[in-house]
Scaffold this motif. Sequence first.
Motif, mmCIF file in Angstrom:
data_model
loop_
_atom_site.group_PDB
_atom_site.id
_atom_site.type_symbol
_atom_site.label_atom_id
_atom_site.label_comp_id
_atom_site.label_asym_id
_atom_site.label_seq_id
_atom_site.Cartn_x
_atom_site.Cartn_y
_atom_site.Cartn_z
ATOM 1 N N MET A 1 2.170 28.065 70.330
ATOM 2 C CA MET A 1 1.633 26.873 70.051
ATOM 3 C C MET A 1 2.236 26.058 71.311
ATOM 4 O O MET A 1 1.470 25.274 71.961
ATOM 5 C CB MET A 1 1.760 26.672 68.652
ATOM 6 C CG MET A 1 1.204 25.290 68.599
ATOM 7 S SD MET A 1 0.813 25.156 66.849
ATOM 8 C CE MET A 1 0.729 23.375 66.727
ATOM 9 N N HIS A 3 3.168 26.716 74.294
ATOM 10 C CA HIS A 3 2.592 27.143 75.695
ATOM 11 C C HIS A 3 1.367 26.510 75.831
ATOM 12 O O HIS A 3 1.027 26.065 76.651
ATOM 13 C CB HIS A 3 2.771 28.453 75.883
ATOM 14 C CG HIS A 3 4.304 29.047 75.979
ATOM 15 N ND1 HIS A 3 5.083 28.750 77.126
ATOM 16 C CD2 HIS A 3 4.921 29.929 74.965
ATOM 17 C CE1 HIS A 3 6.169 29.386 76.926
ATOM 18 N NE2 HIS A 3 5.998 30.110 75.866
ATOM 19 N N GLU A 4 0.409 26.688 74.707
ATOM 20 C CA GLU A 4 -0.714 26.038 74.610
ATOM 21 C C GLU A 4 -0.722 24.745 74.855
ATOM 22 O O GLU A 4 -1.603 24.026 75.553
ATOM 23 C CB GLU A 4 -1.598 26.264 73.259
ATOM 24 C CG GLU A 4 -2.802 26.803 73.496
ATOM 25 C CD GLU A 4 -3.350 26.928 72.161
ATOM 26 O OE1 GLU A 4 -4.140 26.379 71.572
ATOM 27 O OE2 GLU A 4 -3.217 28.287 71.564
ATOM 28 N N ASN A 7 0.139 23.824 78.574
ATOM 29 C CA ASN A 7 -0.969 24.054 79.534
ATOM 30 C C ASN A 7 -2.014 22.955 79.440
ATOM 31 O O ASN A 7 -2.280 22.570 80.480
ATOM 32 C CB ASN A 7 -1.571 25.363 79.021
ATOM 33 C CG ASN A 7 -0.771 26.684 79.430
ATOM 34 O OD1 ASN A 7 0.242 26.764 80.459
ATOM 35 N ND2 ASN A 7 -1.028 27.717 78.866
ATOM 36 N N LYS A 8 -2.174 22.368 78.230
ATOM 37 C CA LYS A 8 -3.058 21.327 78.171
ATOM 38 C C LYS A 8 -2.620 19.956 78.732
ATOM 39 O O LYS A 8 -3.263 19.329 79.603
ATOM 40 C CB LYS A 8 -3.300 21.060 76.840
ATOM 41 C CG LYS A 8 -4.423 22.125 76.118
ATOM 42 C CD LYS A 8 -4.606 21.671 74.588
ATOM 43 C CE LYS A 8 -5.348 22.665 74.091
ATOM 44 N NZ LYS A 8 -5.671 22.243 72.584
#
Length: 121
Positions: A1, A3-4, A7-8
Amino acid sequence: MFHEMLNKVTVLAFLVGLAVAFPTDPYAPPVHYKSVPIPYNYAYGVRDNYHGTDFGHNEDSDGKAVKGSYTVQLPDGRRQTVNYIADHFNGFQAEVSYLGEAQYPHEYGPPITFKPQSSYH
């Protein structure tokens, strides 16, 4: 979560940077910055009797207008002088004058050359 989310945030930062880098109106004329005019003056002269070189130039500017003069010894024996003034309103205005009479040889042949002489004996 994590890393997500990272990235955003990275993609969002990239898009914001990309939007800021491009001009708002790509068809707008480019912006030109003018520097403050600085008054100046200069002069130089070259005279070499051995080679026949003789010319000079002087120029003065108050930051708004440029005034100057240059001279050159022409191959036909005359001396050409150009006096000029230039500014952004009237443009470049020159007055050309000549001193002497043009001389042309009646005989043609190889050029006359002089060999350097030793300055010490």
